[in-house]
Design an enzyme around this catalytic site. Structure first.
Site, PDB file in Angstrom:
ATOM      1  CB  CYS A 232      -6.464  -7.447  23.751  1.00 47.95           C
ATOM      2  SG  CYS A 232      -8.155  -7.923  23.322  1.00 47.95           S
ATOM      3  N   GLY A 237       2.749  -6.535  28.549  1.00 44.92           N
ATOM      4  CA  GLY A 237       2.992  -6.341  29.984  1.00 44.92           C
ATOM      5  C   GLY A 237       2.352  -7.412  30.847  1.00 44.92           C
ATOM      6  CE  LYS A 238      -3.274  -5.489  32.210  1.00 42.14           C
ATOM      7  NZ  LYS A 238      -2.722  -4.418  31.362  1.00 42.14           N
ATOM      8  CG  ASP A 256      -2.421  -6.912  19.714  1.00 43.48           C
ATOM      9  OD1 ASP A 256      -2.856  -6.690  20.858  1.00 43.48           O
ATOM     10  OD2 ASP A 256      -2.439  -6.062  18.800  1.00 43.48           O
ATOM     11  CB  CYS A 354      -6.734   1.078  31.671  1.00 41.00           C
ATOM     12  SG  CYS A 354      -6.525   1.468  29.927  1.00 41.00           S
TER      13      CYS A 354
END
Length: 404
Positions: A232, A237-238, A256, A354
């Site tokens: 995903c 960023g990751k 994605d 998150c």
């Protein structure tokens, strides 16, 4: 502080779009900041921070101002008057701010601050749900922390420089930072600044990434040369962090369902000098099925309620609905079942969100391990990061291993 009419009007216009038209605060603020090129950094900061403040405290301010949604323009000025009064800002002699009951505002604030749902400005249903999941004491501390302004944290791009070099380079551009104990690549800004306009950002020396989010890639225990699938990936960023940890060796497949997000990841990867990321849009089930049993590591940074990042997305608490939470929990379970099949035997997988709700986190993992899809997996480690304990975003991550 002297209030300037054009800046206040920009705030009011932005609030109208966020509250009445259900637009996203960050996008509307970005749009508002482009209205006048003559505005300096202080003007832009006033618009952004004032808008976010009023969005964050919408319920409390509306209760004090005795106004209800949808807010008329005079009602939005009443919200603004409450914000200014509570900060001790003298109101100018404008017709929109006439007859502001300053003393009454302060009295109502003191009175309403005795009740958490008003003091922390949250919907009733969310307050009740969080108490049920986290307990009264923990939720009271957590929501107070999530209502604080989020610090600006950078992640050193170790493909281009190290943390000391980055800190020195930022200092040359008049941006002071400090290290954070326990976060090996992180630097926190001493004062807020537009880091995106710096030369070193354009050269790919760092990314803006919250300290809690920086823990996830490390948690996956990647090594150079591995095949890693970020299921995903979003804008990546990751994935970018994984590329740095793998020293550009091996392969990262970033998946994605949104092609536009993967295009942004490609652009960011070019700037960061990350050459081992292969992006693939999930257009159908075949894209994922082709990857079954092929990856050494799998990252599932799952879609979630986002309750751990309210400090940077305060409008989320007004957009979030109970039905969405029910739906997202089902989605998380489906994603775990489907994407876990990408992992090879003896491989490791991280499930992360998150969110701060156990129903999206440890309970999802527990349920997965009881299902057919999770029968070959075992939980090696999990980390629950709460904002009131860490000072950063609320996050959850679980490391699982697949055995033969």
């Amino acid at each position: 502080m002297r209030l300037h009419r054009n800046l206040v009007f920009a705030v009011i216009d932005t609030l109208k779009a966020v509250f009445n038209e259900n637009k996203y605060a960050d996008k509307e603020i970005a749009k508002a900041l482009k209205r006048d090129k003559r505005w300096g950094s202080r003007d832009r900061s006033f618009i952004a921070e004032t808008t976010y403040d009023i969005v964050r405290w919408k319920r409390l301010y509306a209760e004090i101002a005795e106004v209800k949604e949808p807010f008329s323009r005079p009602n939005l000025f009443r919200l603004f008057a409450v914000w200014a009064t509570l900060r001790g800002i003298e109101l100018p002699d404008w017709k929109q701010l006439e007859d502001t009951p300053t003393r009454r505002i302060k009295g109502r604030f003191d009175e309403l601050s005795q009740t958490r749902k008003f003091r922390e400005s949250i919907p009733d249903w969310l307050d009740e749900l969080a108490v049920k999941e986290l307990g009264e004491e923990k939720w009271t501390k957590e929501i107070a922390a999530l209502n604080l302004q989020a610090p600006v944290v950078l992640r050193t791009n170790t493909l281009k420089n190290n943390k000391k070099e980055l800190r020195d380079s930022l200092f040359k551009e008049n941006i002071e930072t400090h290290t954070i104990k326990g976060y090996k690549d992180a630097l926190e800004l001493n004062e807020r600044a537009n880091v995106f306009s710096t030369e070193i950002f354009k050269k790919g020396a760092f990314e803006v990434q919250d300290a809690s989010s920086q823990l996830v890639a490390d948690f996956l225990e990647v090594e150079p040369g591995m095949r890693v699938v970020d299921t995903c990936a979003g804008a990546g960023g990751k994935s970018l962090h994984l590329a740095a940890l793998m020293e550009n060796k091996g392969q990262i497949i970033a998946l994605d369902i949104y092609e536009n997000k993967l295009k942004e990841l490609k652009r960011r990867a070019r700037r960061a000098g990350a050459h081992n990321i292969d992006t693939r849009t999930i257009e159908n089930t075949k894209v994922v099925k082709k990857l079954y049993d092929t990856a050494d590591r799998v990252l599932i940074d799952a879609p979630c309620s986002g309750l751990g990042v309210l400090s940077r997305n305060p409008d989320a608490k007004w957009k979030l609905q109970p039905e969405f939470l029910e739906k997202i929990r089902k989605t998380q379970a489906e994603i775990l079942d489907r994407y876990s099949k990408i992992l090879k035997d003896d491989g490791k997988m991280v499930y992360a969100t998150c969110s701060i709700l156990p129903s999206e986190n440890q309970k999802q993992v527990e349920a997965f391990l009881q299902r057919e899809a999770g029968k070959d997996f075992r939980l090696l480690n999990q980390k629950i990061v709460l904002a009131h304990e860490s000072g950063y975003d609320g996050f959850y991550m679980a490391l699982l291993e697949k055995s033969k």
